[in-house]
Design an enzyme around this catalytic site. Structure first.
Site, PDB file in Angstrom:
ATOM      1  N   TYR A 250       0.845  -1.203   0.000  1.00 19.36           N
ATOM      2  CA  TYR A 250       0.000   0.000   0.000  1.00 19.36           C
ATOM      3  C   TYR A 250       0.872   1.242   0.000  1.00 19.36           C
ATOM      4  O   TYR A 250       1.882   1.288   0.723  1.00 19.36           O
ATOM      5  CB  TYR A 250      -0.903   0.033   1.242  1.00 19.36           C
ATOM      6  CG  TYR A 250      -2.327  -0.333   0.916  1.00 19.36           C
ATOM      7  CD1 TYR A 250      -3.068   0.476   0.058  1.00 19.36           C
ATOM      8  CD2 TYR A 250      -2.918  -1.467   1.454  1.00 19.36           C
ATOM      9  CE1 TYR A 250      -4.376   0.148  -0.254  1.00 19.36           C
ATOM     10  CE2 TYR A 250      -4.232  -1.800   1.127  1.00 19.36           C
ATOM     11  CZ  TYR A 250      -4.950  -0.991   0.278  1.00 19.36           C
ATOM     12  OH  TYR A 250      -6.230  -1.300  -0.048  1.00 19.36           O
TER      13      TYR A 250
ATOM     14  N   GLU B  54      -0.683   4.748  -0.282  1.00 20.83           N
ATOM     15  CA  GLU B  54      -1.577   5.910  -0.455  1.00 20.83           C
ATOM     16  C   GLU B  54      -0.800   7.195  -0.220  1.00 20.83           C
ATOM     17  O   GLU B  54      -0.031   7.297   0.742  1.00 20.83           O
ATOM     18  CB  GLU B  54      -2.756   5.810   0.515  1.00 20.83           C
ATOM     19  CG  GLU B  54      -3.761   4.770   0.066  1.00 20.83           C
ATOM     20  CD  GLU B  54      -4.965   4.659   0.996  1.00 20.83           C
ATOM     21  OE1 GLU B  54      -5.133   5.516   1.870  1.00 20.83           O
ATOM     22  OE2 GLU B  54      -5.723   3.693   0.822  1.00 20.83           O
TER      23      GLU B  54
ATOM     24  N   ASP C 182      -7.188  13.954 -24.621  1.00 21.46           N
ATOM     25  CA  ASP C 182      -7.172  12.536 -24.245  1.00 21.46           C
ATOM     26  C   ASP C 182      -6.455  11.801 -25.372  1.00 21.46           C
ATOM     27  O   ASP C 182      -7.041  11.548 -26.433  1.00 21.46           O
ATOM     28  CB  ASP C 182      -8.607  12.028 -24.060  1.00 21.46           C
ATOM     29  CG  ASP C 182      -8.638  10.562 -23.635  1.00 21.46           C
ATOM     30  OD1 ASP C 182      -7.619   9.861 -23.812  1.00 21.46           O
ATOM     31  OD2 ASP C 182      -9.689  10.117 -23.134  1.00 21.46           O
TER      32      ASP C 182
ATOM     33  N   THR D 239      -4.234   6.525 -21.461  1.00 22.33           N
ATOM     34  CA  THR D 239      -3.996   5.176 -20.969  1.00 22.33           C
ATOM     35  C   THR D 239      -2.578   4.798 -21.382  1.00 22.33           C
ATOM     36  O   THR D 239      -1.949   5.461 -22.213  1.00 22.33           O
ATOM     37  CB  THR D 239      -4.997   4.161 -21.559  1.00 22.33           C
ATOM     38  OG1 THR D 239      -5.067   4.356 -22.960  1.00 22.33           O
ATOM     39  CG2 THR D 239      -6.367   4.330 -20.949  1.00 22.33           C
TER      40      THR D 239
ATOM     41  N   LYS E  75      -2.233   1.136 -24.926  1.00 18.01           N
ATOM     42  CA  LYS E  75      -2.633   1.057 -26.340  1.00 18.01           C
ATOM     43  C   LYS E  75      -1.366   1.187 -27.190  1.00 18.01           C
ATOM     44  O   LYS E  75      -0.501   0.328 -27.101  1.00 18.01           O
ATOM     45  CB  LYS E  75      -3.694   2.113 -26.627  1.00 18.01           C
ATOM     46  CG  LYS E  75      -4.962   1.901 -25.775  1.00 18.01           C
ATOM     47  CD  LYS E  75      -6.071   2.858 -26.138  1.00 18.01           C
ATOM     48  CE  LYS E  75      -7.359   2.537 -25.407  1.00 18.01           C
ATOM     49  NZ  LYS E  75      -7.521   3.253 -24.127  1.00 18.01           N
TER      50      LYS E  75
ATOM     51  N   ARG F 289      -1.997  -2.134 -18.460  1.00 24.94           N
ATOM     52  CA  ARG F 289      -3.248  -1.377 -18.348  1.00 24.94           C
ATOM     53  C   ARG F 289      -3.112  -0.393 -17.194  1.00 24.94           C
ATOM     54  O   ARG F 289      -2.913  -0.780 -16.053  1.00 24.94           O
ATOM     55  CB  ARG F 289      -4.415  -2.318 -18.084  1.00 24.94           C
ATOM     56  CG  ARG F 289      -4.549  -3.405 -19.117  1.00 24.94           C
ATOM     57  CD  ARG F 289      -5.848  -4.127 -18.970  1.00 24.94           C
ATOM     58  NE  ARG F 289      -6.882  -3.335 -19.575  1.00 24.94           N
ATOM     59  CZ  ARG F 289      -7.152  -3.340 -20.888  1.00 24.94           C
ATOM     60  NH1 ARG F 289      -6.471  -4.110 -21.696  1.00 24.94           N
ATOM     61  NH2 ARG F 289      -8.104  -2.589 -21.369  1.00 24.94           N
TER      62      ARG F 289
END
Ligand code: DSN
Length: 445
Positions: A54, A56, A199, A225, A228, A234
């Site tokens: 973790y 955060e 985008d 992203t 691609k 991903r």
């Protein structure tokens, strides 16, 4: 080749499914333009102990202990993103493209604010304000459109922007086969005081590889992203440009806060490490050649399909994708073509064509070359692929998709049966498999 010996011993069911997916990818061909094959190095980076941690917060300001190494990792990946795209700030924590785009809204808009994006049937993304997306419920969406020739309708965009004074204008999309004219969008956004958000999810690898103009000089924010054309795992990133910081000096900090605590919890450090590897690969000279070949292949596939009598939205492509307009052979044929091609191991996807009246039974087929190019295919292979697509189209001419729902269900059921019994498909699948054997998937060699 990854062996997964311990996984096989511990969980043969999951191991078997991974093998089945490996086999599907090895013996078929991904022509979906948003998909690609990562390098073995990227895949290895995903399966590490970073998955267990973790973290955060952000480097140097975490809510959990034990993050000295995570800080170094995230800083390294941020630095690689900033260097590759030439921006002063990068957030590499978004879980994927939709959360990244939501973070932009949360950072910059109040509920109900007007926003503008390309309408989904014309190639825009769900999160650019599509009427069934939460983005259109939480903010006031004013969609803009393409002209019938597939180009952006800047008269409409300027008119709507002046009328509605949007907080955000999105540019980019998921099925736009032509270059995005960032400067024209910027002129309109600047005139009405809107934030221009590019985008570039689909074209990030082409931007990094010098095959598409960069939005950096024009946009205030860039989302993308990473899986691609950029060929990473991903995930997603949000970049703030100098222009963005000049408009709002707090923009980067607003983005950070929108990601956490606004929308997300702990970042996926293993994904972030995979993104780092992909960014390193995209900065190498070979990636420029890869990006050039992606576009060359898309143009070769376009020319071959046109020669075989297909109609393409906008008449061709400037990037990695093409959008076939199937309306000349009947309405709503996207799913017929998608399913028939899937049956032979060619994975493309049904897609709306501009102003398509039926987004759920669309009349287009979206194709792309990022994955085929990663496997080493070139223009000759594109011609072969176009021939198969043509044969499938011609084999389907006796089927029409009825308007009536019940009739349509019956036709689609009969079509589905035919896919499993007609030897035409079984024979073609064997040809596709033999062809694919000559072009290995990098992680499966
Ligand atoms: N699903 C992506 C695509 O296929 O383009 C967009 O989110």
């Amino acid at each position: 080749m990854m062996h997964y010996d311990r996984l096989a011993a511990s969980d043969p069911d999951v191991r078997a499914l991974i093998s089945a997916e490996d086999e599907r990818q090895r013996t078929g061909l991904e022509l979906i333009p948003s998909e690609n094959h990562t390098s073995p190095a990227v895949l290895e980076a995903l399966a590490t102990t970073f998955s267990d941690k973790y973290a955060e917060g952000y480097p140097g300001r975490r809510y959990y202990s034990g993050n000295a190494v995570a800080d170094k990792l995230e800083t390294l990946v941020q630095d690689r993103a900033k260097a590759l795209f030439g921006v002063p700030y990068a957030n590499v924590q978004p879980y994927s493209g939709s959360p990244a785009n939501f973070a932009v809204y949360v950072a910059t808009c109040e509920p109900g604010d007007p926003i503008m994006g390309l309408d989904l049937p014309d190639g825009g993304h769900l999160t650019h304000g599509w009427k069934f997306s939460a983005t259109a419920k939480l903010w006031t969406s004013i969609p803009y459109h393409l002209k019938p020739d597939g180009s952006f309708d800047f008269d409409e965009i300027a008119r709507l922007a002046k009328e509605h004074r949007p907080k955000i204008i999105w540019c980019g999309g998921t099925a736009v086969p032509r270059a995005i004219p960032f400067a024209e969008f910027a002129t309109i956004a600047d005139e009405v005081g809107a934030l221009l958000v590019a985008d570039i999810s689909h074209i990030a690898g082409l931007v990094a590889g010098g095959q598409h103009e960069s939005p950096v000089a024009h946009a205030h924010l860039i989302t993308t992203t990473t899986h691609k054309t950029l060929r990473g795992p991903r995930g997603a990133m949000i970049l703030v440009t100098e222009k963005g910081l000049a408009k709002d000096a707090d923009l980067a900090s607003k983005i950070d806060k929108a990601i956490i605590p606004g929308l997300q919890g702990g970042p996926h450090l293993n994904t972030i490490s995979g993104i780092g590897v992909a960014l390193h690969e995209a900065a190498a000279p070979e990636f420029k050649e890869y990006a050039r070949r992606v576009v060359e292949n898309a143009q070769a596939l376009s020319s071959s399909l046109i020669a075989h009598g297909f109609t393409l939205i906008s008449g061709g492509t400037d990037n990695h994708l093409l959008l076939v307009d199937l309306r000349p052979t009947g309405m709503g044929r996207g799913k017929l073509m998608q399913d028939a091609l899937e049956r032979v191991g060619l994975y493309a996807n049904m897609n709306t064509v501009p102003q398509d009246p039926h987004p759920l039974r669309p009349s287009g087929l979206r194709l792309g070359t990022p994955a085929a190019t990663t496997r080493g295919m070139g223009p000759n292979e594109m011609e072969r692929i176009a021939e198969w697509i043509t044969k499938v189209r011609d084999h389907l001419t006796d089927i029409q998709v009825p308007e009536d729902k019940e009739e349509r269900k019956a036709v689609m059921r009969a079509f589905s049966d035919r896919l499993s019994t007609d030897t035409f498909y079984a024979d073609m699948k064997k040809d596709v498999e033999a062809f694919c054997a000559g072009f290995p998937v990098p992680a499966l060699t």
